[in-house]
Design an enzyme around this catalytic site. Structure first.
Site, mmCIF file in Angstrom:
data_model
loop_
_atom_site.group_PDB
_atom_site.id
_atom_site.type_symbol
_atom_site.label_atom_id
_atom_site.label_comp_id
_atom_site.label_asym_id
_atom_site.label_seq_id
_atom_site.Cartn_x
_atom_site.Cartn_y
_atom_site.Cartn_z
ATOM 1 N N GLY A 1 0.717 -1.021 -0.132
ATOM 2 C CA GLY A 1 0.174 -0.062 -0.009
ATOM 3 C C GLY A 1 0.795 1.206 -0.086
ATOM 4 N N ALA A 2 1.892 1.488 -0.897
ATOM 5 C CA ALA A 2 2.949 2.551 -0.823
ATOM 6 C C ALA A 2 2.237 3.633 -1.913
ATOM 7 C CB ALA A 2 4.252 2.048 -1.075
ATOM 8 N N GLY A 50 -0.710 8.020 1.159
ATOM 9 C CA GLY A 50 -0.645 8.291 2.706
ATOM 10 C C GLY A 50 0.539 7.784 3.301
ATOM 11 N N GLY A 100 2.065 4.783 3.726
ATOM 12 C CA GLY A 100 3.117 4.084 3.030
ATOM 13 C C GLY A 100 4.020 4.682 1.903
ATOM 14 N N TYR A 159 -12.824 -2.995 10.822
ATOM 15 C CA TYR A 159 -11.424 -2.464 10.624
ATOM 16 C C TYR A 159 -10.704 -2.350 12.060
ATOM 17 C CZ TYR A 159 -8.153 1.183 10.225
ATOM 18 O OH TYR A 159 -6.975 1.868 10.305
HETATM 19 P P1 NAP Z 1 -4.125 5.052 2.582
HETATM 20 O O1 NAP Z 1 -3.575 6.433 2.264
HETATM 21 O O2 NAP Z 1 -5.551 4.914 2.126
HETATM 22 O O3 NAP Z 1 -3.195 4.154 2.247
HETATM 23 C C1 NAP Z 1 -3.953 2.545 2.194
HETATM 24 C C2 NAP Z 1 -3.020 1.961 1.061
HETATM 25 O O4 NAP Z 1 -3.485 0.705 1.076
HETATM 26 C C3 NAP Z 1 -3.084 2.398 -0.470
HETATM 27 O O5 NAP Z 1 -1.911 2.155 -0.947
HETATM 28 C C4 NAP Z 1 -4.371 1.385 -0.774
HETATM 29 O O6 NAP Z 1 -4.202 1.322 -2.344
HETATM 30 C C5 NAP Z 1 -3.740 0.104 -0.181
HETATM 31 N N1 NAP Z 1 -4.751 -0.737 -0.399
HETATM 32 C C6 NAP Z 1 -5.935 -0.905 -0.274
HETATM 33 N N2 NAP Z 1 -6.446 -2.027 -0.218
HETATM 34 C C7 NAP Z 1 -5.448 -2.835 -0.863
HETATM 35 C C8 NAP Z 1 -5.418 -4.180 -1.391
HETATM 36 N N3 NAP Z 1 -6.550 -4.884 -1.509
HETATM 37 N N4 NAP Z 1 -4.398 -4.454 -1.920
HETATM 38 C C9 NAP Z 1 -3.106 -3.797 -1.992
HETATM 39 N N5 NAP Z 1 -3.070 -2.420 -1.461
HETATM 40 C C10 NAP Z 1 -4.236 -1.981 -0.877
HETATM 41 O O7 NAP Z 1 -4.211 5.164 4.081
HETATM 42 P P2 NAP Z 1 -3.328 5.428 5.208
HETATM 43 O O8 NAP Z 1 -3.879 6.390 6.355
HETATM 44 O O9 NAP Z 1 -1.985 6.012 4.617
HETATM 45 O O10 NAP Z 1 -2.934 4.130 6.178
HETATM 46 C C11 NAP Z 1 -1.940 3.239 5.853
HETATM 47 C C12 NAP Z 1 -1.918 2.367 7.173
HETATM 48 O O11 NAP Z 1 -1.704 3.306 8.455
HETATM 49 C C13 NAP Z 1 -3.034 1.512 7.516
HETATM 50 O O12 NAP Z 1 -2.492 0.162 7.971
HETATM 51 C C14 NAP Z 1 -3.518 2.267 8.631
HETATM 52 O O13 NAP Z 1 -4.632 1.347 9.495
HETATM 53 C C15 NAP Z 1 -2.652 2.669 9.411
HETATM 54 N N6 NAP Z 1 -3.196 4.112 10.128
HETATM 55 C C16 NAP Z 1 -3.436 5.217 9.583
HETATM 56 C C17 NAP Z 1 -4.004 6.329 10.426
HETATM 57 C C18 NAP Z 1 -4.508 7.406 9.958
HETATM 58 O O14 NAP Z 1 -4.881 8.365 10.720
HETATM 59 N N7 NAP Z 1 -4.592 7.693 8.740
HETATM 60 C C19 NAP Z 1 -3.671 6.058 11.780
HETATM 61 C C20 NAP Z 1 -3.117 4.930 12.405
HETATM 62 C C21 NAP Z 1 -2.834 3.963 11.334
HETATM 63 P P3 NAP Z 1 -5.054 2.037 -3.348
HETATM 64 O O15 NAP Z 1 -4.079 3.561 -3.502
HETATM 65 O O16 NAP Z 1 -5.058 1.445 -4.618
HETATM 66 O O17 NAP Z 1 -6.254 2.465 -2.855
#
Ligand code: NAP
Length: 336
Positions: free
Chosen positions: A11-12, A15, A17, A191
């Site tokens: 998921g790079a 966000g 990643g 989730y």
């Molecule tokens: P994000 O920007 O939505 O990034 C999520 C990534 O996962 C995107 O690259 C997305 O790909 C990918 N993804 C989704 N479904 C997938 C699949 N089936 N196969 C492969 N890749 C897939 O979200 P983020 O906030 O950066 O989250 C990243 C991590 O941080 C998550 O584990 C989340 O739980 C954790 N986190 C986030 C927060 C927050 O406040 N945002 C806080 C704590 C922890 P696409 O670009 O194709 O959609």
């Protein structure tokens, strides 16, 4: 000269990643960006100015177990060693009235965030172990809402995480079942449950393999990165109000860049070279905050539940049958 290290980040393409990819590329790592949409990943890599040659794109759809297995084969075909794996990708569907299901028929958030990563991590353990580097790490993203012991995890809406006795997994986790505890579908809770599974998996990896392999397993809460596309399936108003609230009221807001740097620290900072730890930088952000080992929830500390989750997850992803790639001998001998 020391060989260039390789990290795979799932998921790079956006966000946390994507920003972790940039931070690690800046530190000289080669980043394998494992993503489901390679066109998007390439555009994102260019937009964030990943240095040329610092990354490779790898197709990976975590919601398909066949795709996870293919991604491992494709990674091996690159001919690179593996020094770190970051299980970062996630989906969050808080408004779905009915469960969505993965290619394999499992509820989509648990399938993507937990089961896909569980299979990937297991299949890549031999690759991590094969690298001659001294410091090799497997990092799984956690989150505050899955930890009622943290301030941000105390809001029980729609419900706190709770895997019950894993009755839903035990019953095969196929429709109409959509929750790990086998109870009524609650999308936001699905989730949280999946992120609780991430921490339980990290702890069980540590228990099984740290001593025998020297691999470092950790998890982290990078802070509230309230403006990533993770929230794209939430109400439009939420997507505006939530970042404002975190910036101006709770002080919990963290930029995507800083969150990426925290993930990079979990991968590469010698100060975080400790296994079995859930790292946090706190719920209220101040400049220069340092990482610390955050206490995890009682459920995440439950060793018996971690073992049961492992066994049932192995069954659901087809690892209870001889896997296509054997686990490392030392690790396999520790199997329960
Ligand atoms: P994000 O920007 O939505 O990034 C999520 C990534 O996962 C995107 O690259 C997305 O790909 C990918 N993804 C989704 N479904 C997938 C699949 N089936 N196969 C492969 N890749 C897939 O979200 P983020 O906030 O950066 O989250 C990243 C991590 O941080 C998550 O584990 C989340 O739980 C954790 N986190 C986030 C927060 C927050 O406040 N945002 C806080 C704590 C922890 P696409 O670009 O194709 O959609």
């Amino acid at each position: 000269m020391e060989q260039q290290k390789t990290v795979m980040i799932t998921g790079a393409s956006s966000g946390v990643g994507l920003n972790a990819a940039r931070a690690l590329a800046d530190q000289g790592w080669h980043v394998v960006m494992a993503c489901r949409d390679l066109g998007k990943a390439e555009r994102a890599a260019q937009a964030i100015a990943m240095p040329a040659g610092s990354y490779s794109l790898l197709p990976l759809d975590l919601a398909s177990l066949a795709s996870v297995r293919q991604a491992v084969a494709d990674f091996r075909a690159l001919g690179r060693s593996l020094e770190a794996l970051v299980c970062n990708a996630a989906v969050y569907y808080p408004l779905e009235k009915q469960p969505l299901y993965s290619t394999d028929g499992y509820e989509i958030s648990v399938a993507t965030n937990h089961l896909g990563h569980f299979l990937l991590a297991n299949l890549l353990l031999p690759d991590l172990q094969a690298s001659p580097a001294a410091d090799k790490r497997l990092v799984i993203l956690g989150t505050v809402t899955a930890n009622p012991k943290e301030l941000g995890g105390k809001i029980p809406i729609p419900a706190p995480p709770d895997l019950g006795n894993l009755q839903g997994f035990e019953a095969g986790f196929k429709a109409p079942i959509a929750m790990i505890n086998g109870k009524q579908f609650k999308p936001g809770k699905a989730y949280k449950d999946s992120k609780l599974c991430n921490v339980l998996t990290m702890r069980e990896l540590h228990r099984r393999y740290h001593q025998s392999t020297g691999l470092i397993f950790s998890s982290l809460y990078p802070g509230c990165v309230a403006d990533t596309p993770l929230f794209r399936h939430h109400f439009k108003a939420f997507q505006t109000i939530f970042p404002w609230f975190q910036k101006n009221i709770t002080g919990g807001y963290v930029t995507q860049k800083l969150a990426g740097e925290r993930v990079a620290a979990a991968v590469a900072d010698p100060a975080l070279a400790e296994s079995g730890i859930y790292w946090s930088w706190g719920n209220r952000q101040q400049p220069g905050r340092r990482s610390f080992a955050q206490e995890i929830s009682n459920e995440a500390q439950d060793d018996a539940k971690a073992r049961k989750l492992w066994d049932l997850s192995a069954k659901l992803v087809g690892l209870d049958h001889p896997p296509s790639q054997p686990l490392p001998a030392t690790a396999a001998s520790l199997e329960d």
